[in-house]
Write an enzyme that holds these catalytic residues in place. Structure first.
Site, PDB file in Angstrom:
ATOM      1  N   HIS A 425      -3.062  44.999   7.967  1.00  0.00           N
ATOM      2  CA  HIS A 425      -3.528  46.081   8.832  1.00  0.00           C
ATOM      3  C   HIS A 425      -2.609  47.304   8.821  1.00  0.00           C
ATOM      4  O   HIS A 425      -2.205  47.791   9.878  1.00  0.00           O
ATOM      5  CB  HIS A 425      -3.651  45.572  10.279  1.00  0.00           C
ATOM      6  CG  HIS A 425      -4.644  44.484  10.442  1.00  0.00           C
ATOM      7  ND1 HIS A 425      -4.656  43.613  11.510  1.00  0.00           N
ATOM      8  CD2 HIS A 425      -5.688  44.108   9.657  1.00  0.00           C
ATOM      9  CE1 HIS A 425      -5.639  42.750  11.373  1.00  0.00           C
ATOM     10  NE2 HIS A 425      -6.282  43.021  10.259  1.00  0.00           N
TER      11      HIS A 425
HETATM   12  C1  LIG Z   1      -7.391  41.081   3.053  1.00  0.00           C
HETATM   13  C2  LIG Z   1      -7.761  41.879   4.279  1.00  0.00           C
HETATM   14  C3  LIG Z   1      -8.264  41.205   5.393  1.00  0.00           C
HETATM   15  C4  LIG Z   1      -8.601  41.934   6.530  1.00  0.00           C
HETATM   16  N1  LIG Z   1      -9.234  41.299   7.567  1.00  0.00           N
HETATM   17  C5  LIG Z   1      -9.756  42.047   8.568  1.00  0.00           C
HETATM   18  C6  LIG Z   1     -10.624  41.457   9.533  1.00  0.00           C
HETATM   19  O1  LIG Z   1     -10.949  40.264   9.490  1.00  0.00           O
HETATM   20  N2  LIG Z   1     -11.097  42.250  10.536  1.00  0.00           N
HETATM   21  C7  LIG Z   1     -10.758  43.568  10.631  1.00  0.00           C
HETATM   22  O2  LIG Z   1     -11.154  44.212  11.595  1.00  0.00           O
HETATM   23  N3  LIG Z   1      -9.957  44.155   9.714  1.00  0.00           N
HETATM   24  C8  LIG Z   1      -9.493  43.436   8.671  1.00  0.00           C
HETATM   25  N4  LIG Z   1      -8.772  44.047   7.681  1.00  0.00           N
HETATM   26  C9  LIG Z   1      -8.452  45.477   7.829  1.00  0.00           C
HETATM   27  C10 LIG Z   1      -9.628  46.428   7.615  1.00  0.00           C
HETATM   28  O3  LIG Z   1     -10.542  45.926   6.665  1.00  0.00           O
HETATM   29  C11 LIG Z   1      -9.065  47.776   7.161  1.00  0.00           C
HETATM   30  O4  LIG Z   1      -8.114  48.224   8.114  1.00  0.00           O
HETATM   31  C12 LIG Z   1     -10.138  48.838   7.016  1.00  0.00           C
HETATM   32  O5  LIG Z   1     -11.123  48.429   6.102  1.00  0.00           O
HETATM   33  C13 LIG Z   1      -9.482  50.138   6.546  1.00  0.00           C
HETATM   34  O6  LIG Z   1     -10.453  51.112   6.356  1.00  0.00           O
HETATM   35  P1  LIG Z   1     -10.075  52.489   5.662  1.00  0.00           P
HETATM   36  O7  LIG Z   1     -11.314  53.290   5.611  1.00  0.00           O
HETATM   37  O8  LIG Z   1      -8.884  53.055   6.344  1.00  0.00           O
HETATM   38  O9  LIG Z   1      -9.569  52.087   4.202  1.00  0.00           O
HETATM   39  P2  LIG Z   1     -10.292  51.222   3.070  1.00  0.00           P
HETATM   40  O10 LIG Z   1     -11.449  50.471   3.604  1.00  0.00           O
HETATM   41  O11 LIG Z   1      -9.217  50.458   2.397  1.00  0.00           O
HETATM   42  O12 LIG Z   1     -10.896  52.324   2.102  1.00  0.00           O
HETATM   43  C14 LIG Z   1     -10.142  53.127   1.252  1.00  0.00           C
HETATM   44  C15 LIG Z   1     -10.984  53.376   0.005  1.00  0.00           C
HETATM   45  O13 LIG Z   1     -10.406  54.438  -0.734  1.00  0.00           O
HETATM   46  C16 LIG Z   1     -10.429  54.103  -2.103  1.00  0.00           C
HETATM   47  N5  LIG Z   1      -9.358  54.870  -2.742  1.00  0.00           N
HETATM   48  C17 LIG Z   1      -8.026  54.708  -2.606  1.00  0.00           C
HETATM   49  N6  LIG Z   1      -7.371  55.608  -3.351  1.00  0.00           N
HETATM   50  C18 LIG Z   1      -8.312  56.363  -3.950  1.00  0.00           C
HETATM   51  C19 LIG Z   1      -8.251  57.470  -4.841  1.00  0.00           C
HETATM   52  N7  LIG Z   1      -7.092  57.979  -5.239  1.00  0.00           N
HETATM   53  N8  LIG Z   1      -9.416  58.001  -5.276  1.00  0.00           N
HETATM   54  C20 LIG Z   1     -10.614  57.501  -4.871  1.00  0.00           C
HETATM   55  N9  LIG Z   1     -10.727  56.443  -4.036  1.00  0.00           N
HETATM   56  C21 LIG Z   1      -9.575  55.895  -3.569  1.00  0.00           C
HETATM   57  C22 LIG Z   1     -10.197  52.615  -2.125  1.00  0.00           C
HETATM   58  O14 LIG Z   1     -10.581  52.028  -3.340  1.00  0.00           O
HETATM   59  C23 LIG Z   1     -11.026  52.165  -0.929  1.00  0.00           C
HETATM   60  O15 LIG Z   1     -12.360  51.908  -1.283  1.00  0.00           O
HETATM   61  C24 LIG Z   1      -8.396  43.348   6.553  1.00  0.00           C
HETATM   62  C25 LIG Z   1      -7.903  44.017   5.426  1.00  0.00           C
HETATM   63  C26 LIG Z   1      -7.595  43.293   4.286  1.00  0.00           C
HETATM   64  C27 LIG Z   1      -7.082  44.020   3.077  1.00  0.00           C
END
Ligand SMILES: Cc1cc2nc3c(=O)[nH]c(=O)nc-3n(C[C@H](O)[C@H](O)[C@H](O)COP(=O)(O)OP(=O)(O)OC[C@H]3O[C@@H](n4cnc5c(N)ncnc54)[C@H](O)[C@@H]3O)c2cc1C
Length: 489
Positions: A425
């Site tokens: 997280h």
């Molecule tokens: C293994 C794991 C288990 C988890 N379990 C839970 C759970 O059970 N419940 C819960 O609430 N949360 C959980 N989380 C946390 C939650 O899923 C994340 O905090 C949330 O998805 C983050 O969202 P975000 O939009 O910030 O980033 P992300 O969903 O990570 O999205 C970022 C996106 O940007 C893309 N990206 C990155 N760099 C670039 C670039 N340079 N150019 C283009 N695209 C790029 C990536 O490929 C990705 O698709 C978990 C996370 C992980 C990794």
């Protein structure tokens, strides 16, 4: 090539933003996602998410050597696929407590208190049978408590009550504290990633989703962000212009990485890696915080193999208690396989780390240093978590499952430094605030520039007492509303 909005990252927040911004038919939206649009088969299965680590849908990061964890490097998965980390996560849908958000607002993130965020939590979800004053009835993410029953998890819930914790019928409503059943983003036994629910069924002429397209930096002219440089499958760099705004939604690791690659960050660090400074913004990449977990482990005569069933959770103070159907071993030691663990996670972390550049090469992995357990208050809190886990494990309700707790032969503090894991997280690396180390104003605009916002887990000023996905959904929803100039929800 130009669009009105260019969104970088099609994960949790980016999928919400792409869907909401393209509701206005007269704006053209481009979503750039580094990963593929094609999921791996295993992503659908709610019991197999840990097997996705190190596959093509994971960026495959590790932390730098952690000084306070005996120099270990910790595996640090991040989703690299349309849907982002919501495509590889554990699917728990948990909001945290209202006081977490009120603390954000009190620290300078005006408009991010719980009452202001509640409409966006509601907008993102459909939670059948729940109190509509708190819960959504028409949102894209269908959330529910699984119907299956598993003897161990049922006994775990009884153990929480027996240990004296109160029953909370909905931990995603008025209060998050107490013993509750976890809701999940699973429908008909299948994962629902955020892109599944927000994006997949959309057929909109004004929305372009470009996958396998990695952003390298944003393009800055004067004090305005005018577009993005990116490459498709590692090919030649291309540029796209944004007539209105670029929105970074690349997550808590890649959003600060991209800002720094673009010359927006702490000047001394940028110069160190040979990047021209466009905006000296000291807070970019700092304030990295995470939830850490440790556990007490019980050996059982037989395997506790999981079934997809409802699972209990406890929130007490800054500690979350959950149950796992395997014995989680220290990173350095093998041990018996049959058993279960009671996991204590530190939901309010004081330690702060950073995301920095290893070099000016946009394809190089960043340096991720969470600086775990650098603040002694975190050690004290996690030790208290182990005490609570042990108290729960010692109840009559769980006695039929185990003969003995597996101990490591060392004291709890040493054990902790060897056995903590990330709960995956990371947050806070482009935080909202009104002080000199803040990166974003309360409308998510990057200080010192126009035409550029960040909207993902990196904006969180401080810890929330929950897994992050439900909150990132609300951040995506509120960001879209701010960009669209909505005043009433
Ligand atoms: C293994 C794991 C288990 C988890 N379990 C839970 C759970 O059970 N419940 C819960 O609430 N949360 C959980 N989380 C946390 C939650 O899923 C994340 O905090 C949330 O998805 C983050 O969202 P975000 O939009 O910030 O980033 P992300 O969903 O990570 O999205 C970022 C996106 O940007 C893309 N990206 C990155 N760099 C670039 C670039 N340079 N150019 C283009 N695209 C790029 C990536 O490929 C990705 O698709 C978990 C996370 C992980 C990794």
């Amino acid at each position: 090539m130009s669009y009105d909005y260019v969104i970088v990252g099609g994960g949790t927040a980016g999928s919400v933003l792409a869907a909401r911004l393209s509701e206005d038919t007269d704006v053209r939206v481009l979503l750039l996602e580094a990963g593929s649009a094609i999921p791996l088969e295993a992503m659908a299965n709610p019991l197999r998410w840990e097997r996705l680590f190190g596959t093509r849908v994971d960026w495959g990061f590790s932390t730098t050597a952690q000084r306070h964890l005996n120099g270990d490097e910790i595996v640090y998965p991040r989703g690299r696929v349309l849907g982002g980390s919501s495509g590889i996560n554990g699917m728990y849908h948990i909001r945290g407590d209202r006081t977490d958000y009120d603390a954000w607002a009190a620290a300078g993130a005006q408009g991010w208190d719980y009452a202001s965020l509640l409409p966006y939590f509601r907008r993102s979800e459909t939670a059948p049978g729940r109190d509509p004053a708190y819960r959504g009835t028409e949102g894209p993410m269908l959330v529910s408590v699984p119907e299956g029953r598993n003897r161990l998890w049922e006994a775990g819930y009884e153990a929480l009550l027996e240990a004296g914790y109160r029953r909370n019928p909905d931990g995603n409503a008025e209060s998050a504290f107490g013993a509750t059943w976890n809701e999940m983003n699973v429908v008909g036994g299948t994962r629902q990633s955020v892109s599944d629910n927000y994006l997949r069924s959309l057929r909109r002429d004004n929305l372009t989703v470009l996958t396998e397209a990695q952003a390298y930096r944003v393009i800055i002219e004067g004090d305005r962000c005018v577009g993005v440089e990116y490459a498709v499958r590692g090919g030649a760099a291309e540029t796209v212009r944004a007539d209105r705004e670029v929105v970074l939604a690349a997550g808590a690791v890649a959003s600060p990485q991209l800002l720094q690659l673009s010359g927006v960050g702490p000047a001394a660090h940028l110069r160190e890696v040979g990047i021209e400074v466009k905006v000296d913004l000291s807070g970019v990449g700092g304030n990295l915080h995470d939830h850490l977990m440790s556990q007490v482990r019980y050996q059982t005569p037989e395997s506790m193999t999981a079934t997809f069933s409802r699972k209990p959770r406890l929130l007490v103070g800054g500690i979350q208690i959950m149950f796992v159907d395997v014995v989680m071993h220290p990173r350095w030691k093998a041990g018996p396989e049959n058993g279960f663990s009671i996991v204590a996670s530190l939901e309010v972390a004081e330690s702060r780390g950073s995301v920095r550049l290893a070099s000016a090469d946009p394809t190089a992995a960043p340096l991720i240093d969470p600086n775990y357990l650098s603040d002694e208050r975190d050690v004290t809190a996690l030790l208290d978590g182990l005490r609570i886990a042990r108290e729960v494990g010692g109840t009559a309700a769980l006695s039929e499952f185990h003969g003995k707790e597996l101990t490591s032969g060392e004291d709890d503090t040493e054990f902790l430094r060897r056995i903590v894991y990330t709960q995956f997280h990371p947050a806070g690396t482009c935080r909202i605030g009104d002080d000199e180390n803040a990166v974003l104003d309360p409308e998510l605009r990057v200080y010192g520039l126009t035409g550029l916002r960040v909207a993902d887990a990196s904006v969180m000023p401080s810890s929330i007492r929950a897994n992050l996905n439900a909150t990132v959904l609300a951040i995506g929803e509120r960001a879209a509303a701010l960009i669209r100039g909505e005043t009433n929800v």
